[in-house]
Design a protein around this motif. Sequence first.
Motif, PDB file in Angstrom:
ATOM      1  N   ALA A  90       0.838  -1.208   0.000  1.00 10.92           N
ATOM      2  CA  ALA A  90       0.000   0.000   0.000  1.00 10.92           C
ATOM      3  C   ALA A  90       0.868   1.250   0.000  1.00 10.92           C
ATOM      4  N   LEU A  93       2.434   1.722  -3.357  1.00  8.55           N
ATOM      5  CA  LEU A  93       1.404   2.182  -4.299  1.00  8.55           C
ATOM      6  C   LEU A  93       1.172   3.684  -4.147  1.00  8.55           C
ATOM      7  N   LEU A  94       1.103   4.136  -2.900  1.00 11.04           N
ATOM      8  CA  LEU A  94       0.913   5.570  -2.673  1.00 11.04           C
ATOM      9  C   LEU A  94       2.105   6.364  -3.206  1.00 11.04           C
ATOM     10  N   SER A  96       4.004   5.539  -5.624  1.00 14.15           N
ATOM     11  CA  SER A  96       4.061   5.511  -7.088  1.00 14.15           C
ATOM     12  C   SER A  96       3.224   6.631  -7.691  1.00 14.15           C
ATOM     13  N   ASN A  97       2.304   7.148  -6.897  1.00 18.82           N
ATOM     14  CA  ASN A  97       1.389   8.165  -7.384  1.00 18.82           C
ATOM     15  C   ASN A  97       1.650   9.524  -6.716  1.00 18.82           C
ATOM     16  N   ARG A 128       9.576  -1.922  -6.627  1.00 25.53           N
ATOM     17  CA  ARG A 128       8.985  -2.909  -7.537  1.00 25.53           C
ATOM     18  C   ARG A 128       8.061  -2.261  -8.558  1.00 25.53           C
ATOM     19  N   LEU A 129       7.429  -1.178  -8.169  1.00 25.32           N
ATOM     20  CA  LEU A 129       6.346  -0.626  -8.997  1.00 25.32           C
ATOM     21  C   LEU A 129       6.840   0.470  -9.921  1.00 25.32           C
ATOM     22  N   ARG A 130       6.014   0.778 -10.903  1.00 23.16           N
ATOM     23  CA  ARG A 130       6.402   1.831 -11.841  1.00 23.16           C
ATOM     24  C   ARG A 130       5.753   3.156 -11.446  1.00 23.16           C
ATOM     25  N   LEU A 132       3.494   6.244 -11.379  1.00 25.65           N
ATOM     26  CA  LEU A 132       2.208   6.625 -11.975  1.00 25.65           C
ATOM     27  C   LEU A 132       1.974   8.093 -11.630  1.00 25.65           C
TER      28      LEU A 132
ATOM     29  N   THR B 483      -6.611   2.829  -1.709  1.00 35.30           N
ATOM     30  CA  THR B 483      -5.296   2.768  -2.337  1.00 35.30           C
ATOM     31  C   THR B 483      -5.121   1.545  -3.228  1.00 35.30           C
ATOM     32  N   PHE B 484      -5.500   0.362  -2.712  1.00 34.16           N
ATOM     33  CA  PHE B 484      -5.231  -0.858  -3.469  1.00 34.16           C
ATOM     34  C   PHE B 484      -5.987  -0.883  -4.789  1.00 34.16           C
ATOM     35  N   ARG B 486      -7.499   1.755  -6.415  1.00 35.47           N
ATOM     36  CA  ARG B 486      -7.186   2.890  -7.282  1.00 35.47           C
ATOM     37  C   ARG B 486      -5.826   2.703  -7.964  1.00 35.47           C
ATOM     38  N   LEU B 487      -4.819   2.378  -7.176  1.00 34.76           N
ATOM     39  CA  LEU B 487      -3.462   2.316  -7.721  1.00 34.76           C
ATOM     40  C   LEU B 487      -3.012   0.895  -8.049  1.00 34.76           C
ATOM     41  N   GLY B 488      -3.484  -0.064  -7.250  1.00 33.85           N
ATOM     42  CA  GLY B 488      -3.070  -1.451  -7.494  1.00 33.85           C
ATOM     43  C   GLY B 488      -3.568  -1.974  -8.826  1.00 33.85           C
ATOM     44  N   GLN B 491      -1.519  -0.349 -11.580  1.00 34.27           N
ATOM     45  CA  GLN B 491      -0.193  -0.953 -11.707  1.00 34.27           C
ATOM     46  C   GLN B 491      -0.289  -2.293 -12.441  1.00 34.27           C
ATOM     47  N   LEU B 511       5.539 -10.462 -10.039  1.00 38.86           N
ATOM     48  CA  LEU B 511       5.098  -9.191  -9.455  1.00 38.86           C
ATOM     49  C   LEU B 511       3.592  -9.031  -9.624  1.00 38.86           C
ATOM     50  N   LEU B 515       1.008  -8.570  -6.594  1.00 37.03           N
ATOM     51  CA  LEU B 515       0.120  -7.416  -6.551  1.00 37.03           C
ATOM     52  C   LEU B 515      -1.344  -7.859  -6.519  1.00 37.03           C
TER      53      LEU B 515
END
Lengths: 223, 639
Positions: A90, A93-94, A96-97, A128-130, A132, B483-484, B486-488, B491, B511, B515
């Motif tokens: 989480a 993810l935050l 990444s944005n 790990r993430l790209r 955004l 969060t998960f 919207r962004l997960g 991704q 990955l 995810l």
Amino acid sequence: MSKEVKIIIDGKEIKAREGEKLLWVALDNGIYIPHLCAKRDAEKPDASCRLCFVEVEGMPNPVTSCTLPVKDGMVVRTRTPRVDRLVSTAFELLLSNHRLGCGKCPKNRSCELQTIAKERGLKLKLTRLRPLERDLPVDDSPQGFIYDPSRCVLCGQCVWVCHNKVGVGAIGFVRRGIERKMATFGEVPLAESRCTQCGECVEVCPVGALTKKEEDEKQAESA
Amino acid sequence: MSVTRSEVAKAYEKLQTQAKKKVESLKEKPLVTVGTATCGRASGALEIFNLFQEEIKKNGLDVNVMEVGCMGHCYAEPLVTIYKPGFPSLCYGSVDEGKAQRLINDYLINDDPCFEFAMAALEPNDFFPTFADYPRGVYEYKIVMELCGLINPEDIDHYIAHDGYAALVKVLNMDPDDVIEEIKNSKLRGRGGAGFPTGIKWELCRKAPGSPKYVICNADEGDPGAFMDRALLESNPHQMLEGLIIAAYAVGASQGYIYVRAEYPLAVTRLQTALDQARSKGLLGDSILGSDFSFDVKIFQGSGAFVCGEETALIASIEGKPGIPSHRPPYPATQGLHGKPTLINNVKTLSYVPHIIRKGAEWFKSIGTPESPGTAVFALAGKVKNTGLAEVPMGTTIRDLIFYVGDGIRDEKKFKAVQIGGPSGGCLPESALDLPIDFDSLQEAGAMMGSGGLVVLDEDDCMVEIARFFLDFTQKESCGKCTFCRLGTKQMLEILTDITKGKGNPEDIDLLWELAEDVKAGSLCGLGKTAPNPVLTTIRYFRDEYEAHVNEGRCPALMCKDLIMYYIIPEKCSKLCDVCIGSCPTEAIYTRPDMLKAIDQEKCVKCNSCLVACPPQYKAVIKISPPRPVEEGEMKQDE
């Protein structure tokens, strides 16, 4: 007044009021649980940032502590492999944005994202993430502060305070999905909205999305 | 009870006598019915309906024409049924203007029933097989779809004549607790997808303190490829309404809502008609059928957000707030609309209720499996021959559903997978074909019953692309709150898009899996919790396809545009034909000095036109993956 109950968090016995949300009980007793969207006085928890996961004995899956009323005898663990995995995902993810670059941010060293990273040993960069990242225009129309939506984590603290404490209701969430953001009605600049520029939203912003102009300038000088 | 049993029953008897008389009189002369649900209309049913009316008038025939709903044979729309005294009642599929004229001239004016384009008879006879004589009929078991396509959905008398609202009469003389007990006994599970026991939901709502209480029918059907609720509302709206009134009586609600998408205009119209007629007959409104139970229903039109099918978002939407879910508990049954106890049931769930009340819980339990009794309604779509709606007992295997009810795969292609449960469901491979369809076994396999969408995929479907397609849908439909989700999902979509473009890395598959697991575990509402299912199941069952994309830049199904190229096999190409050249929109195909055709890969946009255009006797155009230079003669041995 609800009755007093005893619960155990990370092996520590804690007294609490029955029905109180676990997150606040833990925080009040010096046990840190990451959180961004939780508002202590809110009638209903948002449960949107998905950072305050804990594991409770007898529950099959990790649960958000901001939504969990405490019950007598509850046994809670704030750090388990499953909790850590969810929190780290989480958090990333935050990130990444979120426009990174703490050095240039006026919230550097007082940012809640930095606190979470420090407490949980997480990196303040994407592993790990790209990215955004959003490239949204900065609103510097208010006299005293700046709104940079690219740094916003959508915790809703500003929206809540504007509606429930100040009672103005100048801002809210607009759009859906990945486009969701905090904005004024019609997405006009803050100065053209019903915003009274009281600055309460700036006080509650946990990250560098709403910052005072003076701090912004100070940061620019030192950087 | 202030009213005796006989008074309510007497009031109903009067209604039913009138209704039966009216419906029976219809069939005293020939009757033509045209299926004008949305599926029929899309195939031109209204034109056919008008044609029958005009021609009958022009020829001065004494024939009734009536609109009906959908029988489920959507592949054969427009569907016309003709009832003529002295003849078996026959259904005719795919009726166009020509067939309609023949039916009028040969059958209505003369006495030739045109067996050559009849589909099936409605009741056993000596001339023509019935639906039950076909494989599909053997597997189908119609409960909620029984009257669909047979009765006029815009005339309440048709429903009443078929014992409609008899269950309500029975219930009005029962104690609400006994009604709930009956539903609990029947083990009816919510048909909205998750399969929560309906009786327990009712009991929770009845016992919850607070007043007034609300009941809501969830008709916000939004899965791509699913249209069961729409068909039920368009074909037999009173069945659901009766279920809703019974639910209201059982939980003690006085106000109900039907939350239906505005994109279902015909369903909305037919529901409105149904409500008006039910009110005028005393079946809705103050003191229903003279009893002391009062209840009314409003239609609320949703604006089409997928997430509004989620209970808490649906409630927020009715309250005038953005359709965004909130944390459960509190569940709507205790704290729902305006903070009051609220019961939300799906269209199909409510449609079963009158049947269970009329025929009893034991009857219901005799159908289906012990843990998932009753039937399931599926919307068959994709590469299956007979698309449409099918109602089969729970426990029917996927194989029977696809190969007998759906009549197998189109164009003699090979079955690859079946996508069950829409964007929240999963893709199951051939090895799962013998899985009995019920709530629990599907869940175990990684899919879910969902609302009942069933998309059949064949060898030409790329599983990575299918996963990307469904994730693209859920990502766009995410409300953006948590969060998960919207962004997960975003991704995951980025990774999947890269893989379908041949830009994936070997570590991407793991990955993606991680995810997907985290989004499933961490999301706030059902949308996010189920959105990864198509990804998880395709990786679980078709990992080799992911690996082919990532490691070899190859799309085994030849579907991902970036990983294929078009090639004309010189040995198969006819020098004398240049159809492909004419079909190419970008002038990528040229004639070689030896008159054979070839494709300039630089100009080709991979539109597939040449492959479709190349005459079947040559089949010279093929797709190759990964794209690479081809040596002349290399493809010679093919086929």
